[in-house]
Design an enzyme around this catalytic site. Structure first.
Site, short mmCIF file in Angstrom:
data_model
loop_
_atom_site.label_atom_id
_atom_site.label_comp_id
_atom_site.label_asym_id
_atom_site.label_seq_id
_atom_site.Cartn_x
_atom_site.Cartn_y
_atom_site.Cartn_z
N GLU A 116 17.40 22.70 0.36
CA GLU A 116 15.96 22.33 0.21
C GLU A 116 15.57 22.32 -1.36
O GLU A 116 14.50 23.14 -1.64
CB GLU A 116 15.41 23.48 0.85
CG GLU A 116 15.57 23.58 2.37
CD GLU A 116 14.99 24.58 3.27
OE1 GLU A 116 14.11 25.41 2.65
OE2 GLU A 116 14.98 24.64 4.34
N ASN B 132 21.78 20.54 1.43
CA ASN B 132 21.41 20.64 2.75
C ASN B 132 19.97 20.63 2.68
O ASN B 132 19.02 21.13 1.67
CB ASN B 132 21.67 21.91 3.28
CG ASN B 132 21.63 22.18 4.77
OD1 ASN B 132 21.81 21.25 5.49
ND2 ASN B 132 21.07 23.23 5.16
N HIS C 276 15.63 19.77 12.30
CA HIS C 276 14.72 20.30 12.99
C HIS C 276 13.67 19.31 13.42
O HIS C 276 12.79 19.04 12.61
CB HIS C 276 14.05 21.42 12.06
CG HIS C 276 14.92 22.69 11.66
ND1 HIS C 276 15.49 23.52 12.44
CD2 HIS C 276 15.36 22.95 10.56
CE1 HIS C 276 16.25 24.36 11.88
NE2 HIS C 276 16.31 23.91 10.63
N GLU D 98 21.31 21.98 11.54
CA GLU D 98 20.60 22.98 11.98
C GLU D 98 19.62 22.30 13.39
O GLU D 98 18.53 22.46 13.40
CB GLU D 98 19.56 23.70 10.90
CG GLU D 98 20.33 23.90 9.80
CD GLU D 98 19.36 24.86 8.77
OE1 GLU D 98 18.26 24.91 8.96
OE2 GLU D 98 19.88 24.88 7.30
N ASP E 299 17.39 21.56 16.12
CA ASP E 299 16.56 21.98 17.22
C ASP E 299 15.64 21.12 17.42
O ASP E 299 15.37 20.34 16.47
CB ASP E 299 16.27 23.60 17.06
CG ASP E 299 15.69 23.91 15.92
OD1 ASP E 299 14.97 23.04 15.25
OD2 ASP E 299 15.68 25.28 15.57
#
Ligand code: XIL
Length: 396
Positions: A195, A237, A273, A301, A303
């Site tokens: 990030e 990432n 996400h 990641e 979701d």
């Protein structure tokens, strides 16, 4: 704007959020050893993986389907442990490799929880995604205490530390080298830098950016990590780079620049996400353009959250998003892993960070599989996707 605004909150969370989770409550209860656990060493449960488990179905394409693991739950909940071992062939520590956990006191490391997870992965023939070395968030309290945050004219956060720049640089170097060395030979992919970009594509003004007077810390971190473990695949990432836009373009430019400078970067992780209240991103096209730079890509990641309660329409949308997210990865041969950010709704970070939202995982609060789990099975079963490029290389 998409999920951006809410995700900024992540930075403010730390171990306290973890402790407030159901997992922490479980961990606080007297612990019983998971069933089938040998007297010593971590449980080796993978042999019991059903033929229709995600980890067996993914062999057709050689894609690794993984999960983030909450190590409190792993210690306390046998059902959780069994699913983690039997459904997934890669694991990512949700929190326990982060700086605040591994160096709670300056100069004193605590690798215990992370070591236990790596041992669990080894016992269950799983690969490990290391997460994460350089980040603005979840820093140890002794470092966080030196930081003051303000906001600039564009609304982006600016962090400054009272420590001299030279000391900050030395601290980061030692942290990266010591952590990568500690796990040397046991990590498949490392999220080296997490990030580093704002939503508008400008570099995040964190203490690393300030100490280097620019993004030079990114190249340095990759070089240090590569020196410490030449075999690990090294990733940048980030979130919201699934959508084409200023942030994804900036990540692309960064990756291109690092490659041009011969920095040892191997891949780019797309956190993924997603939220069903926004449109599905042009994910495959974004994965592909990074892959075309001769980088690996991964969904790291995944979701897919929704505003609660989940109606039939919302469920249908979730199913569609889950299918599309996996299909996007399968369609890109350099997409080597697909990792979900936990698998049980009871352990999800989502409700704590996005009020009113949830149902973001493959299993419900009681760890029963939800329709999206079946969706992933169906996608893996039906796929004619070719074998992944370069996902092997001496790893279990
Ligand atoms: C989250 C964890 O899931 C939470 O338990 C913790 O309190 C905060 O961090 N992007 C990342 C992950 O790279 O490390 C974050 O994980 C979620 C967003």
């Amino acid at each position: 704007m998409r999920s951006t605004r809410s995700l900024v909150l992540v930075g403010a969370l730390s171990v306290t959020a973890v402790l407030a989770s159901p997992a922490a409550a479980l961990a606080a209860a007297p612990q019983t050893a998971p069933q089938a656990s040998p007297a010593a060493g971590p449980p080796s449960l993978y042999q019991g993986s059903p033929a229709d488990s995600l980890r067996r179905l993914d062999h057709r394409s050689d894609l690794r389907v993984g999960t983030a693991v909450n190590t409190d739950a792993l210690a306390a909940d046998p059902a959780y442990t069994r699913i983690a071992a039997q459904q997934f062939d890669s694991v990512t520590p949700e929190n326990v490799m982060k700086w605040e956990v591994v160096e709670p006191t300056r100069g004193t490391y605590d690798w215990a929880a992370a070591d236990r997870l790596v041992d669990f992965a080894h016992a269950n023939k799983q690969r490990v995604r290391g997460h994460t070395l350089v980040w603005h968030s979840q820093l140890p309290a002794w470092l966080q205490a030196t930081i003051t945050s303000t906001t600039d004219a564009s609304g982006n956060r600016v962090d400054t530390t009272s420590l001299p720049a030279a000391e900050v640089r030395a601290l980061l170097k030692k942290h990266v080298q010591d952590e990568v060395r500690h796990f040397k030979g046991r990590i498949w992919q490392w999220d080296v830098v997490n990030e580093a970009l704002n939503e508008d594509g400008t570099p995040r003004q964190d203490i690393w950016f300030q100490a280097w007077g620019g993004t030079g810390y990114v190249a340095d971190a990759f070089r240090w990590a590569h020196e410490a473990d030449p075999q690990a695949k090294l990733f940048y990432n980030d979130y919201n780079i699934e959508y084409t836009g200023p942030k994804s373009d900036a990540a692309y430019a960064l990756a291109q620049q690092l490659k041009a400078q011969r920095v040892p970067i191997d891949g780019v992780g797309f956190q993924t996400h997603l939220d069903t209240q926004y449109g599905f991103p042009d994910l495959q096209a974004n994965l592909q353009r990074f892959a075309d730079l001769k980088l690996f890509v991964a969904e790291t990641e995944v979701d897919i959250r929704s505003t609660l309660p989940v109606t039939a329409d919302v469920q249908a949308k979730q199913n569609s998003y889950w299918a599309q997210s996996l299909q996007a990865c399968l369609a890109v041969r350099r997409c080597i892993s697909y990792t979900v950010w936990g698998f049980g709704d009871a352990y999800s970070w989502v409700p704590g960070v996005f009020p009113g939202e949830g149902a973001a995982n493959l299993y419900d609060e009681a760890l029963a599989p939800k329709p999206q789990y079946t969706v992933l099975q169906d996608v893996l079963r039906a796929t004619k996707a070719p074998h992944r490029v370069g996902s092997g290389g001496g790893w279990a």
